[in-house]
Design a protein around this motif. Structure first.
Motif, PDB file in Angstrom:
ATOM      1  N   ASP A  22       5.049  -4.074   5.795  1.00  0.00           N
ATOM      2  CA  ASP A  22       4.222  -2.949   5.767  1.00  0.00           C
ATOM      3  C   ASP A  22       4.956  -1.931   7.077  1.00  0.00           C
ATOM      4  O   ASP A  22       4.984  -2.591   8.192  1.00  0.00           O
ATOM      5  N   ASN A  28      -3.960   0.869   1.209  1.00  0.00           N
ATOM      6  CA  ASN A  28      -3.783   0.603   2.652  1.00  0.00           C
ATOM      7  C   ASN A  28      -4.078   1.725   3.726  1.00  0.00           C
ATOM      8  O   ASN A  28      -3.208   2.583   4.112  1.00  0.00           O
ATOM      9  N   ASN A  43       2.639   6.746   1.654  1.00  0.00           N
ATOM     10  CA  ASN A  43       1.035   5.930   1.850  1.00  0.00           C
ATOM     11  C   ASN A  43       0.234   6.943   1.170  1.00  0.00           C
ATOM     12  O   ASN A  43       0.004   8.156   1.911  1.00  0.00           O
ATOM     13  N   GLY A  50       0.746  -1.280  -0.246  1.00  0.00           N
ATOM     14  CA  GLY A  50       0.001   0.026   0.210  1.00  0.00           C
ATOM     15  C   GLY A  50       0.847   1.217  -0.053  1.00  0.00           C
ATOM     16  O   GLY A  50       0.309   2.339  -0.033  1.00  0.00           O
ATOM     17  N   TRP A  51       2.033   1.024  -0.012  1.00  0.00           N
ATOM     18  CA  TRP A  51       3.000   2.426  -0.168  1.00  0.00           C
ATOM     19  C   TRP A  51       3.730   2.527  -1.562  1.00  0.00           C
ATOM     20  O   TRP A  51       3.962   1.438  -2.318  1.00  0.00           O
TER      21      TRP A  51
END
Length: 362
Positions: free
Chosen positions: A146, A360, A107, A92-93
């Motif tokens: 993460d 995310n 993010n 999600g980054w």
């Protein structure tokens, strides 16, 4: 039937666990009470298909995204990404590089951000001017974990495009640490698998897996069986604890390669030092490119084609004539045909080099 206004907060909070994150915002826009509940973020959003990260809009500088689940574009204000080129995605980054060849890890939905060390001077000199050479700066970038879940995460990047050099960074490091690759090898991909980073590289007619060893000093060690290499792009996938190699190559049909793409799925078994060919991937779908490899159970998503491999790579333009190009499309493992997942009629001539992202936002 009870009115929504009669539902208790705990019931409303439970309902949010079934909503993908765009619907969280719509849920919170209904009234003041629902907005208060949605802001508490007590339940993570429901799983959804990856999004495509596209170019920023010229006038507003908003970043464009495409939701595969909804078949819908979003334009989102993310100042941290102004003027930056996206060169990787993981957990999600996003990895993003600007014209000064400085990079950040961000993010896009929480706007949490890490400033990354400058790239080695050697690569900066090779990447001028930026607009022409931006796709040559970083071929791929991924994370081990993460950053919101583990502070001891590690970033691994592949510098360059044609002859890539792996390098890693950990929070607290003042610079990137490059890892020597024998000159005879060209690195295609990298994956974090069962606590280690692995590379796939090519030499002549062979492809070789390498384990990245960090102690006492970083180096590559050949592991597993050697694999025949006949050209094309190779991807490594952590398929629910099973290491897979996806070999994507063009197959010429006369003078036309519109549907001349073949994808082979191979399991290099490291323990038995042998190879297994996979004829299909059942109900699953893979999403491959400059992102950490993603796989989803297509039975959970009505709009997702099962037994499919979705690619996006170094495509800078997209048109009705080019929709079957081997850098951008979906391969059906059953019919062995190539098509598009992106609405050609909705696309401008340039969409940048799109990257898959698993949102995310929590």
């Amino acid at each position: 039937m009870a009115a929504w206004s009669d539902l208790t907060d705990d019931v409303l909070e439970y309902i949010t666990s079934f909503l993908p994150f765009p619907d969280h915002y719509r849920f919170g826009a209904v009234c003041k009470n629902l907005r208060s509940i949605s802001k508490q973020k007590l339940h993570p959003p429901a799983p959804q298909l990856p999004w495509l990260v596209l170019e920023e809009e010229n006038e507003t500088r908003k970043r464009k995204f495409y939701s595969l689940s909804e078949g819908k574009h979003y334009s989102i204000e993310i100042p941290e990404l102004y003027g930056r080129y996206i060169c990787g995605s993981s957990h999600g980054w996003l990895f993003a590089v600007d014209s000064e060849i400085t990079a950040i890890l961000v993010n896009p939905f929480t706007r949490e951000c890490y400033e990354l060390p400058p790239f080695p001077e050697y690569y900066i000199q090779r990447c001028d001017p930026f607009e022409e050479m931006r796709t040559q700066i970083v071929f791929k970038a991924i994370l081990s974990h993460d950053p919101k879940e583990r502070s001891d995460f590690m970033a691994m990047i592949l510098f360059g495009a044609e002859y890539t050099t792996p390098a890693f960074w950990r929070p607290g490091d003042a610079s990137w640490t490059a890892i020597d690759v024998p000159k005879k090898y060209t690195v295609d991909d990298i994956v974090y698998f069962k606590g280690n980073f692995y590379l796939i590289s090519n030499f002549s007619t062979l492809s070789v897996l390498h384990l990245v060893n960090f102690d006492p000093e970083p180096k590559l060690t050949e592991v597993g069986p050697q694999i025949e290499h006949v050209g094309g792009q190779k991807y490594l996938v952590d398929f629910d604890g099973c290491l897979l190699l996806i070999d994507r190559c063009c197959v010429h049909v006369g003078d036309d390669i519109t549907n001349g793409v073949r994808c082979d799925v191979i399991e290099p078994n490291l323990e038995k030092n042998c190879l297994y060919d996979w004829s299909d991937i059942d109900d699953y779908a893979l999403f491959l490119g400059r992102n950490s490899s993603i796989f989803v159970d297509s039975s959970q998503f009505p709009t997702c084609k099962k037994n499919s491999i979705n690619f996006t790579h170094l495509t800078d333009s997209f048109s009705r004539e080019e929709f079957g190009c081997h850098e951008f499309g979906i391969f059906d493992m059953i019919t062995k045909t190539w098509s598009t997942y992106y609405p050609v009629e909705a696309s401008p001539a340039s969409i940048g080099s799109p990257v898959w992202l698993t949102p995310n936002p929590w």
